[in-house]
Motif scaffolding. Structure first.
Motif, mmCIF file in Angstrom:
data_model
loop_
_atom_site.group_PDB
_atom_site.id
_atom_site.type_symbol
_atom_site.label_atom_id
_atom_site.label_comp_id
_atom_site.label_asym_id
_atom_site.label_seq_id
_atom_site.Cartn_x
_atom_site.Cartn_y
_atom_site.Cartn_z
ATOM 1 N N GLY A 1 35.803 1.408 1.440
ATOM 2 C CA GLY A 1 34.692 1.562 0.517
ATOM 3 C C GLY A 1 33.461 0.863 1.040
ATOM 4 N N PRO A 2 32.326 1.105 0.407
ATOM 5 C CA PRO A 2 31.055 0.540 0.895
ATOM 6 C C PRO A 2 31.013 -0.986 0.860
ATOM 7 C CG PRO A 2 30.761 1.565 -1.258
ATOM 8 C CD PRO A 2 32.139 1.919 -0.798
ATOM 9 N N ASP A 3 31.826 -1.616 0.024
ATOM 10 C CA ASP A 3 31.820 -3.083 -0.084
ATOM 11 C C ASP A 3 33.058 -3.724 0.519
ATOM 12 O OD1 ASP A 3 29.360 -3.144 -1.623
ATOM 13 O OD2 ASP A 3 30.546 -2.290 -3.269
ATOM 14 N N ALA A 4 33.837 -2.995 1.314
ATOM 15 C CA ALA A 4 35.103 -3.515 1.841
ATOM 16 C C ALA A 4 34.908 -4.812 2.625
ATOM 17 C CB ALA A 4 35.793 -2.457 2.701
ATOM 18 N N ALA A 5 33.931 -4.844 3.522
ATOM 19 C CA ALA A 5 33.699 -6.057 4.320
ATOM 20 C C ALA A 5 33.253 -7.217 3.434
ATOM 21 C CB ALA A 5 32.666 -5.789 5.409
ATOM 22 N N ARG A 6 32.441 -6.930 2.427
ATOM 23 C CA ARG A 6 31.982 -7.995 1.522
ATOM 24 C C ARG A 6 33.140 -8.527 0.681
ATOM 25 N NH1 ARG A 6 27.059 -5.644 -1.509
ATOM 26 N NH2 ARG A 6 27.099 -7.691 -2.482
ATOM 27 N N ILE A 7 34.050 -7.655 0.281
ATOM 28 C CA ILE A 7 35.230 -8.095 -0.472
ATOM 29 C C ILE A 7 36.075 -9.014 0.400
ATOM 30 C CG2 ILE A 7 37.423 -7.328 -1.478
ATOM 31 C CD1 ILE A 7 35.894 -4.766 -2.401
ATOM 32 N N ASP B 1 33.828 -13.210 11.054
ATOM 33 C CA ASP B 1 32.619 -12.396 10.989
ATOM 34 C C ASP B 1 33.026 -10.932 11.020
ATOM 35 O OD1 ASP B 1 30.177 -11.167 11.214
ATOM 36 O OD2 ASP B 1 29.521 -12.298 12.979
ATOM 37 N N LEU B 2 32.852 -10.230 9.906
ATOM 38 C CA LEU B 2 33.266 -8.839 9.786
ATOM 39 C C LEU B 2 32.132 -7.856 10.033
ATOM 40 C CD1 LEU B 2 35.621 -9.191 6.702
ATOM 41 C CD2 LEU B 2 36.253 -8.986 9.101
ATOM 42 N N VAL C 1 47.733 -12.556 7.611
ATOM 43 C CA VAL C 1 47.728 -11.099 7.687
ATOM 44 C C VAL C 1 47.213 -10.665 9.054
ATOM 45 C CG1 VAL C 1 47.344 -10.796 5.207
ATOM 46 C CG2 VAL C 1 45.400 -10.789 6.736
ATOM 47 N N ASN C 2 47.593 -9.460 9.454
ATOM 48 C CA ASN C 2 47.001 -8.830 10.615
ATOM 49 C C ASN C 2 45.948 -7.884 10.058
ATOM 50 O OD1 ASN C 2 46.905 -6.355 12.640
ATOM 51 N ND2 ASN C 2 47.499 -8.189 13.778
ATOM 52 N N LEU C 3 44.701 -8.123 10.411
ATOM 53 C CA LEU C 3 43.574 -7.353 9.912
ATOM 54 C C LEU C 3 43.043 -6.471 11.025
ATOM 55 C CD1 LEU C 3 41.359 -6.929 7.642
ATOM 56 C CD2 LEU C 3 40.069 -8.697 8.849
ATOM 57 N N ALA C 4 42.832 -5.189 10.735
ATOM 58 C CA ALA C 4 42.272 -4.259 11.715
ATOM 59 C C ALA C 4 41.158 -3.459 11.064
ATOM 60 C CB ALA C 4 43.344 -3.319 12.239
ATOM 61 N N ARG C 5 40.082 -3.286 11.800
ATOM 62 C CA ARG C 5 39.009 -2.410 11.315
ATOM 63 C C ARG C 5 39.323 -1.021 11.851
ATOM 64 N NH1 ARG C 5 33.365 -4.392 10.616
ATOM 65 N NH2 ARG C 5 32.641 -2.937 9.051
ATOM 66 N N THR C 6 39.557 -0.074 10.947
ATOM 67 C CA THR C 6 39.950 1.270 11.344
ATOM 68 C C THR C 6 38.862 2.302 11.060
ATOM 69 O OG1 THR C 6 41.087 1.561 9.229
ATOM 70 C CG2 THR C 6 42.414 0.818 11.097
ATOM 71 N N GLY C 7 37.757 1.859 10.508
ATOM 72 C CA GLY C 7 36.610 2.718 10.244
ATOM 73 C C GLY C 7 35.427 1.847 9.897
ATOM 74 N N GLU C 8 34.260 2.460 9.789
ATOM 75 C CA GLU C 8 33.050 1.691 9.485
ATOM 76 C C GLU C 8 33.213 0.886 8.198
ATOM 77 O OE1 GLU C 8 29.545 0.038 10.297
ATOM 78 O OE2 GLU C 8 30.555 1.468 11.603
ATOM 79 N N ARG D 1 36.392 0.657 6.518
ATOM 80 C CA ARG D 1 37.838 0.741 6.273
ATOM 81 C C ARG D 1 38.561 -0.340 7.078
ATOM 82 N NH1 ARG D 1 41.644 5.389 5.407
ATOM 83 N NH2 ARG D 1 43.519 4.798 6.520
ATOM 84 N N PHE D 2 39.447 -1.076 6.390
ATOM 85 C CA PHE D 2 40.220 -2.135 7.006
ATOM 86 C C PHE D 2 41.687 -1.993 6.611
ATOM 87 C CE2 PHE D 2 35.948 -3.725 6.521
ATOM 88 C CZ PHE D 2 35.701 -4.417 7.685
ATOM 89 N N ASP D 3 42.584 -2.214 7.564
ATOM 90 C CA ASP D 3 44.023 -2.253 7.289
ATOM 91 C C ASP D 3 44.481 -3.695 7.341
ATOM 92 O OD1 ASP D 3 44.113 0.483 7.096
ATOM 93 O OD2 ASP D 3 45.138 0.804 9.007
ATOM 94 N N LEU D 4 45.343 -4.059 6.399
ATOM 95 C CA LEU D 4 45.934 -5.388 6.370
ATOM 96 C C LEU D 4 47.448 -5.228 6.397
ATOM 97 C CD1 LEU D 4 43.418 -5.362 4.020
ATOM 98 C CD2 LEU D 4 43.835 -7.782 4.337
#
Length: 184
Positions: free
Chosen positions: A107-113, A121-122, A142-149, A151-154
């Motif tokens: 979502g548009p606020d995923a990095a801010r969340i 630094d996201l 957690v293992n965090l991955a950025r999978t889209g602009e 979108r993040f997978d945890l």
């Protein structure tokens, strides 16, 4: 005496169905095959070269010579077998499918969340699409991955999945967040 065991997702009964998906959404994946790959001593470069994502699976950095390999295509047994054939003696493979849970926050606020509980630094320049890291989300590893602009997978240990979902809901209090099981 014989027992009949049924596989139950760690979050069954803790999150309910939603009436509509909101702009920011947390999806809980039910059937992701997850394996840990550990390069044999001296063979990390060769293992990394073989683990190039090809549509069947995705390899994510977990540490020097270590990767989490995720697949929505393979069952856990076939993922491990496929990786064993490809990697041979270059690495050791351990199935983690029943011990870990994958969540996707988009979502548009995923990095801010996520910034409310992750000290990383996201920004897209510092943590671009395709990057993964082991981080603390509040108090959970957690293992965090950025999978889209946006979108993040945890990926989190199964026993901490409910606590992570609860933390993410608190982190998203000032944002419009919906939570449900993934449909893919």
């Amino acid at each position: 005496m014989a027992y009949d065991y049924q596989a139950v997702h760690a979050l069954d009964g803790t999150i309910g169905a939603i009436s509509e998906r909101r702009a920011n959404h947390l999806a809980v994946h039910r059937a992701t095959a997850i394996a840990m790959v550990l390069a044999a001593p001296g063979w990390a470069a060769e293992a990394a070269g073989i683990l190039v994502s090809d549509g069947e699976f995705e390899a994510r950095f977990s540490g020097p010579g270590e990767w989490l390999v995720l697949s929505e295509v393979h069952a856990p047994e076939t993922l491990v077998a496929e990786l064993a054939v490809r990697l041979g003696d270059f690495a050791h493979i351990v199935d983690q499918s029943h011990g870990r849970v994958m969540l996707t926050l988009c979502g548009p606020d995923a990095a801010r969340i996520l910034a409310n509980g992750i000290a990383l630094d996201l920004h897209a320049d510092a943590f671009p699409v395709g990057r993964a890291a082991n981080v603390l989300c509040n108090h959970l590893s957690v293992n965090l991955a950025r999978t889209g602009e946006t979108r993040f997978d945890l990926v989190v240990m199964r026993s901490f999945a409910e606590a992570l979902v609860g933390d993410l809901k608190v982190m998203a209090r000032s944002f419009d967040l919906s939570v449900d099981f993934a449909t893919r």
